[in-house]
Write a protein that holds these residues in place. Structure first.
Motif, PDB file in Angstrom:
ATOM      1  N   ARG A  30       1.085  -1.162  -0.349  1.00 22.13           N
ATOM      2  CA  ARG A  30      -0.187  -0.003   0.117  1.00 22.13           C
ATOM      3  C   ARG A  30       1.002   1.493   0.273  1.00 22.13           C
ATOM      4  O   ARG A  30       0.670   2.405  -0.606  1.00 22.13           O
ATOM      5  CB  ARG A  30      -0.808   0.195   1.108  1.00 22.13           C
ATOM      6  N   LEU A  31       1.833   1.222   0.500  1.00 20.59           N
ATOM      7  CA  LEU A  31       2.707   2.101   0.349  1.00 20.59           C
ATOM      8  C   LEU A  31       3.732   2.680  -0.563  1.00 20.59           C
ATOM      9  O   LEU A  31       3.294   3.176  -0.893  1.00 20.59           O
ATOM     10  CB  LEU A  31       3.906   1.255   1.691  1.00 20.59           C
ATOM     11  N   GLU A  32       3.561   1.471  -1.113  1.00 19.43           N
ATOM     12  CA  GLU A  32       4.568   1.564  -2.432  1.00 19.43           C
ATOM     13  C   GLU A  32       3.189   2.733  -3.292  1.00 19.43           C
ATOM     14  O   GLU A  32       4.142   3.360  -4.549  1.00 19.43           O
ATOM     15  CB  GLU A  32       5.147   0.145  -2.493  1.00 19.43           C
ATOM     16  N   ASN A  33       2.095   1.524  -3.311  1.00 20.07           N
ATOM     17  CA  ASN A  33       0.967   2.231  -4.623  1.00 20.07           C
ATOM     18  C   ASN A  33       1.482   3.856  -4.490  1.00 20.07           C
ATOM     19  O   ASN A  33       1.005   4.285  -5.318  1.00 20.07           O
ATOM     20  CB  ASN A  33       0.074   1.913  -4.173  1.00 20.07           C
ATOM     21  N   ALA A  34       1.360   3.936  -3.045  1.00 21.45           N
ATOM     22  CA  ALA A  34       1.014   5.492  -2.650  1.00 21.45           C
ATOM     23  C   ALA A  34       1.868   5.975  -2.991  1.00 21.45           C
ATOM     24  O   ALA A  34       2.029   7.151  -3.349  1.00 21.45           O
ATOM     25  CB  ALA A  34       0.569   5.771  -1.522  1.00 21.45           C
ATOM     26  N   GLU A  35       3.127   5.656  -2.676  1.00 20.32           N
ATOM     27  CA  GLU A  35       4.155   6.612  -3.732  1.00 20.32           C
ATOM     28  C   GLU A  35       4.743   6.951  -4.453  1.00 20.32           C
ATOM     29  O   GLU A  35       4.701   7.428  -5.494  1.00 20.32           O
ATOM     30  CB  GLU A  35       6.034   5.779  -2.720  1.00 20.32           C
ATOM     31  N   LYS A  36       3.647   5.722  -5.731  1.00 15.74           N
ATOM     32  CA  LYS A  36       4.060   5.451  -7.448  1.00 15.74           C
ATOM     33  C   LYS A  36       3.294   6.657  -7.014  1.00 15.74           C
ATOM     34  O   LYS A  36       3.040   7.490  -8.321  1.00 15.74           O
ATOM     35  CB  LYS A  36       3.727   3.777  -7.247  1.00 15.74           C
ATOM     36  N   GLU A  37       1.619   6.882  -7.142  1.00 13.82           N
ATOM     37  CA  GLU A  37       0.855   7.251  -7.321  1.00 13.82           C
ATOM     38  C   GLU A  37       1.066   9.331  -6.938  1.00 13.82           C
ATOM     39  O   GLU A  37       1.254   9.734  -8.257  1.00 13.82           O
ATOM     40  CB  GLU A  37      -0.431   7.186  -6.550  1.00 13.82           C
TER      41      GLU A  37
END
Length: 391
Positions: free
Chosen positions: A136-143
């Protein structure tokens, strides 16, 4: 035989039972404790305390405390009430006691396994939650990074559009802005050049470059293979040995003619004798060539071939071994010479019935020329002889 501990004390209430057991033995700090719903045990060799409880207790809520030379069991009753006695009525029956003891141990092991499985399950769940949180954190960072890039693209696009708009309003003579109208009219005027203007433009161009040939010099190479840095040392050493072997020695022998003082002339003479079947004369020629220059491997290899024809197998092995020694380091330039030397020595070994040594030479020859079917066939025949499958 263990000694039973009988000086223990106990007391009870409606909901729990307290059992105090004195610890005895040489190493009381390492006493072995065991408890279940119906059975408790303290083992401190050579002393032993065990009791089968009058009624069941909740082992998961019960505790045992160690201190001041005693162990205190705090047992929580499954059903409230007063027991009146600590041990079961079957305490004295050995068969019943053994069966209950085994059941207690099995039940304890089962509960321990269930607890371990529950811990593993909780650990897997925690790891899964941690992985999901990380994703979730990685996806948030990518977004977040994507949004930043999109904002930068939008800003750059707006700046380009703003630059175009200002350029059209101020400096483009092909556009005209009317104060009372938002439309722009384009003046489609075709720009033409006269022949004189074209000629003037051509005269201003620089002249074409003149053609020129560039001479490229390549370093001469003796070996047929491409140069490799890892093989430079071996190739240089082989060339040095070849140059040293080709130096003409000065021999003070009046009986030798000028031709006979040239070892390579003697080699050619020996080769002609060999082709004519005069193997002894060829050996004499090679002997003189070796006396003049003993560092040329071909002299020994060819003399070994003559000895092989005359069935002097030991001398053939000696000459081929000397030739292989001089054919080092192994480089592409001496591959064919090494192939002949290994094959001749392997044949001599087989004639001497030293088949294992002969097979080694044939395998070495196959490494030099893997596609030689005759060598492969001969090596297979020698292998069958070693295995005793043929004669």
């Amino acid at each position: 035989m263990p000694i039973a501990i009988k000086d223990y004390t106990w007391e009870e209430s409606e909901i729990d039972v307290h059992v105090t057991v004195p610890i005895k033995g040489n190493n009381s700090s390492k006493a072995d404790l065991f408890s279940s719903d119906e059975y408790i045990k303290v083992n401190s060799p050579p002393y032993l305390f065990e009791v089968f409880l009058y009624a069941g207790v909740d082992d998961s809520k019960s505790v045992a405390q160690l201190g001041d030379g005693v162990i205190v069991f705090k047992l929580i009753k499954k059903e409230p009430g007063i027991w009146g006695q600590l041990s079961s009525s079957a305490q004295g029956d050995k068969d019943i006691m053994k069966a209950k003891r085994d059941d207690a141990v099995s039940e304890k092991h089962r509960r321990i396994e269930e607890e371990m499985e529950e811990k593993r399950r909780k650990k897997r769940e925690k790891e899964k939650l941690a992985l999901n949180e990380q994703m979730r954190l990685e996806n948030a960072e990518k977004e977040k990074i994507y949004e930043i890039k999109q904002a930068e693209i939008r800003q750059a696009t707006e700046e380009i559009e703003e630059f175009k708009r200002k350029h059209q309003q101020s400096g483009d003579p092909t556009h005209r802005h009317d104060d009372g109208d938002d439309e722009h009219e384009e003046d489609d005027e075709e720009i033409t050049h006269s022949p004189e203007d074209k000629k003037a433009l051509i005269d201003k161009l620089p002249p074409p470059r003149t053609r020129q040939n560039i001479a490229v010099m390549f370093t001469p190479r003796v070996f047929p293979t491409p140069m490799r840095e890892s093989r430079v040392h071996e190739e240089d050493e082989w060339l040095r040995k070849q140059a040293e072997a080709r130096r003409m020695p000065e021999i003070d022998d009046e009986d030798l003619s000028p031709e006979q003082r040239d070892p390579f002339w003697l080699k050619d003479k020996g080769d002609s004798f060999f082709k004519g079947g005069n193997f002894q004369a060829a050996i004499n020629a090679y002997n003189t060539a070796i006396r003049l220059n003993g560092k040329v491997p071909a002299f020994y290899s060819n003399r070994g071939a003559c000895h092989l024809k005359l069935r002097n197998f030991i001398k053939c092995v000696e000459d081929c071994s000397k030739a292989i020694e001089l054919l080092t380091p192994p480089v592409p330039a001496n591959a064919s010479s090494r192939l002949r030397a290994h094959t001749r020595r392997g044949t001599a070994f087989c004639e001497l019935e030293l088949y294992a040594e002969g097979l080694q030479d044939y395998e070495a020859a196959l490494k030099i020329e893997p596609k030689n079917e005759q060598l492969r066939h001969d090596a297979e025949r020698i292998r069958h002889v070693i295995q005793g499958t043929t004669t």
